[in-house]
Design an enzyme around this catalytic site. Structure first.
Site, PDB file in Angstrom:
ATOM      1  N   GLY A  10     -41.883 -34.116 -21.954  1.00 41.79           N
ATOM      2  CA  GLY A  10     -41.043 -32.980 -22.303  1.00 41.79           C
ATOM      3  C   GLY A  10     -39.606 -33.418 -22.458  1.00 41.79           C
ATOM      4  O   GLY A  10     -39.189 -34.470 -21.955  1.00 41.79           O
ATOM      5  N   CYS A  11     -38.820 -32.605 -23.165  1.00 44.18           N
ATOM      6  CA  CYS A  11     -37.430 -32.997 -23.463  1.00 44.18           C
ATOM      7  C   CYS A  11     -36.577 -33.012 -22.203  1.00 44.18           C
ATOM      8  O   CYS A  11     -35.827 -33.969 -21.971  1.00 44.18           O
ATOM      9  CB  CYS A  11     -36.835 -32.076 -24.511  1.00 44.18           C
ATOM     10  SG  CYS A  11     -37.021 -30.315 -24.178  1.00 44.18           S
ATOM     11  N   TYR A  12     -36.685 -31.972 -21.379  1.00 45.87           N
ATOM     12  CA  TYR A  12     -35.896 -31.960 -20.142  1.00 45.87           C
ATOM     13  C   TYR A  12     -36.327 -33.090 -19.193  1.00 45.87           C
ATOM     14  O   TYR A  12     -35.479 -33.764 -18.608  1.00 45.87           O
ATOM     15  CB  TYR A  12     -36.027 -30.619 -19.425  1.00 45.87           C
ATOM     16  CG  TYR A  12     -35.381 -29.440 -20.112  1.00 45.87           C
ATOM     17  CD1 TYR A  12     -34.005 -29.403 -20.342  1.00 45.87           C
ATOM     18  CD2 TYR A  12     -36.131 -28.342 -20.515  1.00 45.87           C
ATOM     19  CE1 TYR A  12     -33.406 -28.304 -20.951  1.00 45.87           C
ATOM     20  CE2 TYR A  12     -35.539 -27.240 -21.126  1.00 45.87           C
ATOM     21  CZ  TYR A  12     -34.176 -27.219 -21.340  1.00 45.87           C
ATOM     22  OH  TYR A  12     -33.596 -26.132 -21.935  1.00 45.87           O
TER      23      TYR A  12
END
Lengths: 342, 342, 342, 342
Positions: free
Chosen positions: A145-147
């Site tokens: 995921g990006c976070y």
């Protein structure tokens, strides 16, 4: 070497970014592009920036369409990857930009996403300790995921220096939410406004960050994570803080040293010189992570700030980087650390 | 009752916002408007949105010009207020939007701002415990900083429930930096980008937040504060977290109760119903603070999110609110809780 | 083939964009990078997105520093190019991103820019009729202005079909104004706001557009040009209208045909399929121009809308394209039609 | 005097802006607030900035709910107003923010909107010649479209000085499109991008502008109108040009004179001093129109630039202004010329 790839979910933001990057990759031939409700449309309708593919039409997302490619990228809502991957079998490398195969704990999966766990795949963040080797030659990759990407890279080098609880507040552009037609994502609502969401540990990326940092630390790390939506299309700026252990008291030198060592040989993670702080537009469109650290001496608290493009290194860039590793290509092939600024 | 006011620093953002609000105040007559390098200019050149004052010219900032008004607002760089205030004597109520008289500790002042401490004035945040009474009839008011306003209001009701260290990450629009001609404040740099500054406890609002929370708690509170610049003109969204004490474990009910009690009778602080989260555009141009809390039960950690318009309730709105208290007018006179959205 | 280049004015937006593009060019070695007041700084301070050049320092802009390169790019304020170019002599190809050598008429130069005309160089818009051949092998190139690029390409194919007066309103991002420290370019002023400037034919790009369209038409074309600043960093969207001649009455087919023919073989100008309209984010960071036309049948009026990235094809991309032509490299080398969206 | 009002369509942007303005109106009591699919919701869910109405719930849009108010505002999609108005009968003043009753020509209505024409009502732009008198005491008002408001006011004073064709390019914020859940209105698409729509005379506001200017001129005026979407929530900046008649050749004095005379006594239309140009943020949230003119002497062409807030004077502010006229209240009651800037 020519690698033939397909993209499932080519009408969305992650799919579009994959194609943008793959068009610049020297070894890639772009094959089938599929979608769901948009199947039949000209790709140009959904990705007006991909002029070299202006004549392409989106096809249905079926195993028949996706078969016969060397690499299949899945940019689908969570829960849709496992079945497709199984049907594709071992004939293709499958790189899943979705969440289905990121979490190693079936309990975590069920708690955060619901339903049955599809199992975990090699986790596509090669900059984490002992991770790259699992990706070389892999046939399946779970893109982070990006976070979690930016948060894990921001804190992993410090896990031995900090106490067990970290606080992360990450400011993100709206493309992370995809093309969802929700009122709060309308331009009129977003522009000029900041808002938090998933507050209180409710965001699904929390267990993924926890998993990464705990693995890096070799002990459980507790993660307070709050995402904040800001009026920009792309980019995440994560502010990550943690209490330093007594032994590191006032020891900013040790901290810098840890980060310098961790990322000295990483092509995409750039630990900035002292006095420089990351900004999201400096990494826009690139596969770079920019990072800076300091110690709040009044509190003996570490503060790390890191910037990433959520669609590039935060999703599609990582996918291409992992494809390179899986195929035995140079890891940086088709990728860049040069942002589009201003 | 007609109150004649003057504004020193009328060419800047805080000065402009003061005038915007005062133009809507039923009891105000706008007198002298002064500036430094812009003296002599039409106000319209600097404040094109203040059409009712389109014919006014900026005068020099001198005690002669400012004398003879009932209230003088100072919107000046720090270090310029004390001398002017002394020269004005007791003939005028002086409301200082700058930092000069906010800190009670001379040591703090010297550490954070340099030079000699000018002394502290009644602190213009009436919603803090025991603060309103000091402002009623006051002849001098120190208007709080924008970050301290939102951060202190977000955490003050919880000080008895939390441990001694709080972490605040506040996303802000660029108008908080004023009209400073710095490259990093250019539109081309700001748009599409997020960036942190004053990281590691280096921002001057840190001691002010510490002062407020420690006073509310009756014990020292340590503050980790990181401001983040986002691409919007106005607004601050503060994410504030703190470990709950054991006694409050999993006790979200107690927490909500504390906030409801604290702000039940406050006209400007709005504790939102469950399920609603604040956004900065909902308070744009208004004197409202919107706030929501939750407990991260995995970590037993309080998370508060609060939104304010940095120029309105964060500066000029607070100044008008304090003027009302100083003059014995209704506290809400000329002020509104209605934001300009979308 | 390795071409060694220098950039004078490497601290600004045009210089930064040149370097961004040249870093992706297969045949380029980046030599001296110069600036004026920023000489001595790390390039990273001014171009934080150019990580591969993070160790470089800016040098003084002198002929000594710039000599010994195959190509020298000048990204300087107008009036500074002629002397440098003369001093460099024929040893280097000089590509001027400034205005000094764009206008062929000395009278026009003196009226619009003041001072003496430095003479005109081959004009770097190869997509205009008979223009490419003048650029192949050229030793001097005048890169067009950003507004003239998009406006001229938008209207040149139609000059035989329209009357003698055109009306152009072009919405632009703020980077076109450079890093000038002016209050009206501050983020706080720009965000959420649109404003016109140079109204009434006062913008210096007016004579350049007039020159291009008149040359294409073989008769004087009168140009009403109004630029509008919009809250975005990059991009120009030009709306161009003109009365159709009687013979073209209601003849949308002829119009489409003219555009299709004009740009069928152009690698960077993309005439969109019917029903598609250009947006600036679709060309962001790319060398593409996207374009669509229609006929307002009630008025028998042509309307063309075209989008360009002012820094890329509008300045630095054109400079690289012209360098390719001058050096005999493939015209598209190092350039792309793929935008960075969303 | 207390006037009881209802708003049909209170969940949308126009409805929200009506309520924002009416909350500041001294003579208004806010009655029923209705919606369609959102009926039953807390108003706060859709209008989080309207804190004084935080406890209100949206009701169904029925004649029963709307009856019994002195004034009913309709902020509905076109085609929904006529029947409701008829059912309400003469018991209420009805002010229609939609398009249903703006066009006087049934043919135009059918061509541009389809279906049968509901008839025309007094047109709510009192600043047009002979228009105010029709609104005083009116029981029905058709509030103008946002583009027609700014375009008509920008050109009406000049109709005797110009030729018969005008060209208008109007840059608009996205709130003009309402809360429609369309992909091209998502923040990710809108931010950083400009795009034209309704190009070639296809926008429904074209016949309305034509109607206004032709009426003001006493002869048919042809209107080339192109709207451009820019990355901002609110605001329209219209650039309007027209050939001057020979008699006005080079006569900028006559032109200024015409505008000064036209708007000298208008409380909301502000013709700026020479050298000042309008910006949309200067009118944000206000009922003001800011305007400037010049003559392009090379072309003998008039250029007018005008700014308006599309939701305020462009819709809801005009509605309140017309309500004041209809009720015999001071025309400016509850309205302001002070924008919210920066």
């Amino acid at each position: 070497m020519t690698v033939r790839i397909a993209v499932a979910g080519a009408s969305g933001y992650a799919g579009g970014e994959l194609l943008r990057l793959l068009l610049a990759h020297p070894d890639i031939e772009i094959g089938a592009l599929t979608a769901n409700s948009s199947a039949g449309d000209l790709l140009l309708k959904h990705q007006p920036h991909l002029l070299p593919l202006a004549d392409r039409r989106l096809q249905d997302t079926t195993v028949e369409t996706l078969k016969g490619h060397d690499v299949v990228f899945l940019a689908l809502p969570h829960g849709h990857s496992a079945e497709l991957a199984e049907q594709l079998g071992d004939s293709a490398i499958v790189i899943d930009c979705g969440a289905d195969h990121r979490l190693t704990s079936a309990d975590d999966w069920t708690r955060w996403y619901g339903g049955e766990h599809a199992g975990s795949w090699p986790y596509g963040l090669p900059e984490l300790p002992n991770q790259r080797e699992k990706l070389v030659g892999a046939r399946r990759v779970a893109v982070p995921g990006c976070y979690p990407t930016v948060s894990s890279l921001a804190l992993a080098p410090a896990v031995d220096l900090i106490e067990d609880e970290v606080v992360i507040v990450a400011v993100s552009g709206t493309s992370g939410a995809g093309k969802s037609l929700k009122p709060n994502l309308l331009g009129s609502e977003v522009m000029g406004s900041a808002s938090a969401y998933g507050v209180g540990g409710a965001h699904r990326h929390t267990p993924e960050i926890t998993q990464n940092l705990s693995a890096a630390a070799g002990r459980p790390i507790k993660v307070s994570f709050t995402p904040v939506l800001a009026p920009m299309s792309r980019g995440i700026l994560a502010t990550c803080t943690a209490q330093l252990k007594t032994a590191a008291l006032n020891d900013a030198v040790n901290v810098r040293d840890a980060y310098e060592k961790a990322y000295a040989n990483e092509p995409f993670v750039h630990f900035l010189p002292e006095g420089f702080w990351p900004t999201t537009n400096a990494v826009l469109g690139s596969n770079a992570v920019q990072m800076q650290v300091t110690v709040d001496e009044d509190l003996n608290r570490l503060v790390v700030v890191a910037a990433v493009d959520n669609l590039a290194k935060g999703t599609a860039g990582a996918a291409v980087q992992c494809m390179n590793l899986a195929l035995g290509l140079p890891e940086t092939s088709g990728l860049s650390t040069v942002g589009v600024a201003p």
